[in-house]
Design an enzyme around this catalytic site. Structure first.
Site, PDB file in Angstrom:
ATOM      1  N   GLU A 283     -10.238   0.020  -4.640  1.00 13.62           N
ATOM      2  CA  GLU A 283     -11.347  -0.630  -3.919  1.00 13.62           C
ATOM      3  C   GLU A 283     -11.907   0.263  -2.821  1.00 13.62           C
ATOM      4  OE1 GLU A 283      -9.964  -4.052  -1.672  1.00 13.62           O
ATOM      5  OE2 GLU A 283      -8.284  -2.952  -0.833  1.00 13.62           O
TER       6      GLU A 283
ATOM      7  N   MET B 256      -2.039  -8.972  -7.846  1.00 10.90           N
ATOM      8  CA  MET B 256      -1.142  -7.825  -7.949  1.00 10.90           C
ATOM      9  C   MET B 256      -0.016  -7.843  -6.917  1.00 10.90           C
ATOM     10  SD  MET B 256      -3.714  -4.699  -6.868  1.00 10.90           S
ATOM     11  CE  MET B 256      -2.660  -3.401  -7.484  1.00 10.90           C
TER      12      MET B 256
ATOM     13  N   ASP C 100       0.805  -1.223   0.000  1.00 13.07           N
ATOM     14  CA  ASP C 100       0.000   0.000   0.000  1.00 13.07           C
ATOM     15  C   ASP C 100       0.835   1.268   0.000  1.00 13.07           C
ATOM     16  OD1 ASP C 100      -2.428  -1.346   0.011  1.00 13.07           O
ATOM     17  OD2 ASP C 100      -2.350  -1.615   2.180  1.00 13.07           O
TER      18      ASP C 100
END
Lengths: 422, 422
Positions: free
Chosen positions: A248, A300, A145
């Site tokens: 998302e 991913m 992230d």
């Protein structure tokens, strides 16, 4: 002269395609300092392995197996989503950690994870001192992230970024060649709960006017249906089709996730899913356009086959530095990547105090998002571009990446007591 | 001596990551026979370009640009989902094709597509003779679905197969390392409407007991919820987690798609979507297990970055052979790949009569699916394994695959009349 202390290494939270690179670096570097570091024990399933005294003896793995970690995704020793509570709520867990560390003569604690594990790392460091069992706790950054503060980026992110940019470029070429009679809108849904870094990375594929993706949806930008649909229509009118990278985690004006699956994980995070299908239905209903969507999900963060060379190098560097910091007597720090220049990209490895890292989430700065909220700025491109640079293809066997599975030999238990993890 | 006839080349149906390799082969090979073939004109957006006289002059593209097609996915000239009807229903379209071909002195028709385009190719060949404008129509096979008969495999499939096997291996490593406290079941939804080839390819990643994927769902096998859930539970009990490759086209005992999005494309095929989410909900509700799913969608057929070398070589070989067949005076055929041996894999290029190719769909033979219906057999593995062998990494620039965009210069119109495509 006393024999050198052993080291404990554990992987925490969501794994990445290069966290094993950091593991390899820790083990290989520790092996270079036999006078300072004894064995490297890994926690099976992360910190749970320390609590349950389920340790893995990495010293029995061959140099070749350890080297193969450098091209193997995911967590070779197992990772976990298990957050230790505060001292006030569950001191017993921290005391248990010290108990296990003492029993196995562990003097170094290397914790490879994100913000939550930085917090654990800090607490272990503090408690060790308090309990008169000083332990050098060093945090090795890892998150797909890219949301840790005080480091230029997080190992794991560069490869996810590359995956996103490569995928939307490829899908865009597909759409462009078929849009005359087939699909007009394509949505790539990417992971990234609160920070839009992974979605932003898709923007790197857009090197020239009209390149894919045409639209990026960030969690940092309030989702406005009318504005979004107008932009989709504009893209289709201008280019014949529209490509979208959607995080998302996008939310509407009421602060609700556009797609909320409703369940909650161990960290209390809402489990998301379905942004792409929600957007697709919107596009079909309101604009009458044929859509397709892909959901990248774990693909991913596991895609070692298309890892960024820069990312692999940084993942190694932070693992190596963690051990060198420990050998130099340091503790209570996170290894940080420090950018020296954008182009050509140069970086060094430094350190950041753990109390400034723990539980802080680095979001996309406002100046990285274009004014209309649908793309990245040049500043963002300058930041991101070097992180996906270079390729590091894994070796293949029978047409498939030759990923290694370690022996993961258990270390004999010594504390003589069971400990149950909640 | 009359000047050589020009050639027409068009891409048809869903594009693949290597259809441009066949395009490059046609153009490069034609350039080697200047005494036999004039210019190669490509149809913009496939056969629609022929109907609307929207032709692209490939002769103005540099050799370097044409060579770059060999590492560029999707359809460089545009493709289309447009099926010509039968002679009885729309003779005007076929007559228009001949009109355009005549106007541009086209003597060779190379049609690069699947079953539908084989049918078109056959009809053009027949009508040309009837209208006293003989044209050598040669079909160049291409489908990611691998569903054409009379050829060992279809160019485009090997790379999709590799993508699927690589992806499920990577996701499986991820699951395995996190399953103690996180996701227990992962579903990879793959394209493939009626034939299970793309799903089957996932099975190649399972080289040893317990390897991913644990379950494959084929459209050829009736979906039985109870049996499926029992199998998922068994996997989780045995390995701690479960990985599934699910074809979008699976059907229940009533013959209904497990997930039916309801819309229909230009070929009259039902547009599918949502198998993964349907299965995931089932797993959550009935077994109470945490799931994640990815939907590969177009990413799989566009993934030139992880193409199979065998596939790239075969895509080139069929394009090259098409031109050589034409130069040798042939027509009314499809270029076919003929397997000579499994291991080591050897193959040659032959030909198949178009009337035996058109509109025939090759499904997975029963002996390729394991008795319980959830995996592939050794026979299937022997068939599939060579198709994903070898890597053919594209060149990268700025961390991204350097795909080419051609100039696509239009050819001056000559028929003097407009033709509207329905």
């Amino acid at each position: 002269m006393s024999s050198p202390k052993n080291a404990f290494y554990a992987q925490s939270g969501g794994v990445t395609s290069v966290i094993n690179v950091s593991a390899a670096a820790v083990i290989e570097t520790a092996r270079r300092y036999p006078e300072k570091i004894g064995k490297v024990y890994a926690g099976r399933d992360g910190i749970i392995g320390a609590l349950t005294e389920d340790l893995i003896d990495t010293s029995v793995e061959s140099p070749a197996a350890i080297a193969a970690l450098k091209h193997t995704p995911a967590g070779a020793f197992g990772s976990c989503r298990y957050k230790l509570k505060g001292f006030d709520k569950n001191l017993a867990e921290y005391e248990r950690l010290i108990e296990v560390f003492k029993a196995h003569d562990i003097g170094y604690f290397f914790y490879n994870g994100g913000g939550d594990s930085a917090d654990t790392c800090l607490k272990v460091s503090q408690l060790g001192e308090k309990m008169d069992y000083p332990i050098q706790a060093i945090h090795i950054p890892k998150t797909m992230d890219n949301d840790l503060p005080l480091t230029d980026c997080c190992p794991g992110f560069g490869s996810v970024a590359k995956y996103t940019a490569v995928s939307i470029r490829e899908a865009g070429f597909d759409l462009k060649s078929m849009c005359k009679t087939s699909t007009k809108v394509f949505i790539l849904e990417v992971m990234g709960r609160h920070a839009g870094w992974t979605a932003a990375a898709g923007g790197l594929a857009a090197e020239n006017e009209g390149d894919d993706p045409h639209i990026i949806l960030f969690p940092e930008v309030v989702f406005d249906e009318a504005k979004f649909l107008a932009r989709v229509k504009h893209s289709v009118d201008t280019y014949g089709y529209c490509t979208i990278v959607a995080s998302e985690g996008i939310k509407n004006a009421e602060g609700k996730f556009v797609a909320d699956a409703g369940s909650v994980d161990a960290f209390g995070h809402t489990q998301l899913g379905g942004v792409a299908s929600t957007l697709a239905t919107m596009i079909k209903t309101k604009l009458g356009l044929k859509y397709h969507y892909a959901i990248a999900d774990y693909l991913m963060r596991a895609a070692r086959h298309v890892a960024s060379k820069t990312d692999v190098e940084q993942a190694y560097a932070v693992g190596e530095a963690a051990v060198e910091f420990a050998v130099a007597g340091k503790g209570g720090v996170m290894v940080a990547i420090e950018r020296q220049a954008d182009e050509p990209y140069t970086w060094t490895v430094g350190e950041a105090p753990l109390d400034q890292v723990a539980n802080v989430e680095k979001k996309m700065p406002a100046e990285f998002i274009s004014e209309d909220g649908f793309h990245i700025t040049e500043a963002c491109r300058r930041y991101l571009a070097p992180l996906i640079a270079g390729e590091d293809h894994p070796p293949y066997r029978n047409g498939l990446p030759a990923y290694v599975q370690l022996e993961n030999t258990p270390v004999e238990k010594k504390t003589g007591r069971e400990f149950t993890v909640a």
